[in-house]
Design an enzyme around this catalytic site. Sequence first.
Site, PDB file in Angstrom:
ATOM      1  N   GLY A  15       0.528  -1.166  -0.011  1.00  0.00           N
ATOM      2  CA  GLY A  15      -0.042  -0.079   0.153  1.00  0.00           C
ATOM      3  C   GLY A  15       0.732   1.370   0.073  1.00  0.00           C
ATOM      4  O   GLY A  15       0.201   2.283   0.418  1.00  0.00           O
ATOM      5  N   HIS A  20       0.976   0.744 -13.358  1.00  0.00           N
ATOM      6  CA  HIS A  20       1.714  -0.328 -13.578  1.00  0.00           C
ATOM      7  C   HIS A  20       3.282  -0.051 -13.524  1.00  0.00           C
ATOM      8  O   HIS A  20       3.560   1.118 -14.151  1.00  0.00           O
ATOM      9  CB  HIS A  20       1.117  -0.950 -14.883  1.00  0.00           C
ATOM     10  CG  HIS A  20       2.082  -2.241 -15.265  1.00  0.00           C
ATOM     11  ND1 HIS A  20       1.881  -3.264 -14.696  1.00  0.00           N
ATOM     12  CD2 HIS A  20       2.869  -2.140 -16.423  1.00  0.00           C
ATOM     13  CE1 HIS A  20       2.450  -4.003 -15.208  1.00  0.00           C
ATOM     14  NE2 HIS A  20       3.197  -3.686 -16.316  1.00  0.00           N
ATOM     15  N   ARG A  73      -5.259  -8.761  -8.638  1.00  0.00           N
ATOM     16  CA  ARG A  73      -6.242  -9.512  -9.449  1.00  0.00           C
ATOM     17  C   ARG A  73      -6.939  -8.788 -10.630  1.00  0.00           C
ATOM     18  O   ARG A  73      -6.792  -7.773 -10.702  1.00  0.00           O
ATOM     19  CB  ARG A  73      -7.400  -9.838  -8.592  1.00  0.00           C
ATOM     20  CG  ARG A  73      -7.330  -9.921  -7.000  1.00  0.00           C
ATOM     21  CD  ARG A  73      -6.789 -11.588  -6.936  1.00  0.00           C
ATOM     22  NE  ARG A  73      -6.554 -11.727  -5.841  1.00  0.00           N
ATOM     23  CZ  ARG A  73      -5.636 -12.988  -5.484  1.00  0.00           C
ATOM     24  NH1 ARG A  73      -5.221 -13.573  -6.279  1.00  0.00           N
ATOM     25  NH2 ARG A  73      -5.046 -13.212  -4.306  1.00  0.00           N
ATOM     26  N   ILE A  74      -7.197  -9.786 -11.535  1.00  0.00           N
ATOM     27  CA  ILE A  74      -7.706  -9.371 -12.676  1.00  0.00           C
ATOM     28  C   ILE A  74      -9.141  -9.110 -12.698  1.00  0.00           C
ATOM     29  O   ILE A  74      -9.873  -9.757 -12.436  1.00  0.00           O
ATOM     30  CB  ILE A  74      -7.239 -10.403 -13.922  1.00  0.00           C
ATOM     31  CG1 ILE A  74      -6.005 -10.410 -13.991  1.00  0.00           C
ATOM     32  CG2 ILE A  74      -8.078  -9.963 -15.223  1.00  0.00           C
ATOM     33  CD1 ILE A  74      -5.459 -11.944 -14.903  1.00  0.00           C
TER      34      ILE A  74
HETATM   35  C1  GAR Z   1       3.599  -1.200  -7.391  1.00  0.00           C
HETATM   36  O1  GAR Z   1       4.706  -1.177  -7.937  1.00  0.00           O
HETATM   37  C2  GAR Z   1       2.537  -1.213  -8.582  1.00  0.00           C
HETATM   38  O2  GAR Z   1       2.959  -0.534  -9.777  1.00  0.00           O
HETATM   39  C3  GAR Z   1       2.442  -2.564  -8.987  1.00  0.00           C
HETATM   40  O3  GAR Z   1       2.338  -3.257  -7.671  1.00  0.00           O
HETATM   41  C4  GAR Z   1       3.187  -2.478  -6.726  1.00  0.00           C
HETATM   42  C5  GAR Z   1       2.269  -2.197  -5.302  1.00  0.00           C
HETATM   43  O4  GAR Z   1       3.108  -1.621  -4.496  1.00  0.00           O
HETATM   44  N1  GAR Z   1       1.132  -3.087  -9.556  1.00  0.00           N
HETATM   45  C6  GAR Z   1       1.415  -3.915 -10.415  1.00  0.00           C
HETATM   46  O5  GAR Z   1       2.245  -4.664 -10.967  1.00  0.00           O
HETATM   47  C7  GAR Z   1      -0.108  -4.094 -11.224  1.00  0.00           C
HETATM   48  N2  GAR Z   1       0.332  -4.764 -12.534  1.00  0.00           N
HETATM   49  P1  GAR Z   1       2.133  -0.910  -3.072  1.00  0.00           P
HETATM   50  O6  GAR Z   1       1.268  -1.773  -2.631  1.00  0.00           O
HETATM   51  O7  GAR Z   1       3.326  -0.545  -2.309  1.00  0.00           O
HETATM   52  O8  GAR Z   1       1.698   0.281  -3.715  1.00  0.00           O
END
Ligand code: GAR
Length: 227
Positions: free
Chosen positions: A16, A114, A96-97
């Site tokens: 998060g 992303h 999740r998709i």
């Molecule tokens: C982030 O790097 C986000 O871009 C990625 O997950 C991480 C979540 O970090 N999302 C994806 O890969 C979606 N395809 P966070 O929970 O610390 O924000």
Amino acid sequence: MVKDRYDIVVLISGRGSNLRALVKHLQAANSAATVSAVVSDRADAAGLRFAEEEGIPTCVVPRNSKTLNNQEFNSVLADAVNRLKPDLVVLAGFMRIVTKEFLQRFPNKVVNIHPSLLPAFRGLHAQRRALESGVRLAGCTVHYVAEEVDAGPIIAQAAVPVLPGDDEDSLGERILAAEHKLLPAAVLAISEGLVTIEHSGKSAKVRLDASLSTDPDAKLASIGGTL
Ligand code: GAR
């Protein structure tokens, strides 16, 4: 017309840190936009603890693949999100998709962050794949969510260099630091009505308000830490 209240529901699965960056940025900007609720598919997501500390309502929609297939999970998820009456739904590390049926419930209201310069490196381990591919610029993208995974009209991108000696962790941290600036800037612009989707036949792209092009910090399109 810009409303005096703009409710953002953030969907997370883990740490998060993007949620935290978004909440803090909107608070600092004194924005009418607020994160009004956080929904997670995992009860142990650290981001839920942050939300609770901030007094933001939370909700867990667990994904148990033994009892729910992805369609059913998305239907329960959409019902939960719909009850929160969001103006915008932000996928911030939601792993999740989301299905077509979910997206149809919130047309033009679901955005995702992303960790790559889309359309390169869709899917998992984008940072590792960028490193392995030998690209010299990596980065992150905020986009409207389409049915296809990690696709949909691009709203904002930030590029960071891939430096000699980088490993997945060091590159990932540099990209994440850019994410923490890009996502709040993009969400703020959306909440202020500065971002519109233009449809042309089956394709769609985002038009940014001209005022954003004179933004001295070029916050929605930036290279190498000028965010
Ligand atoms: C982030 O790097 C986000 O871009 C990625 O997950 C991480 C979540 O970090 N999302 C994806 O890969 C979606 N395809 P966070 O929970 O610390 O924000």
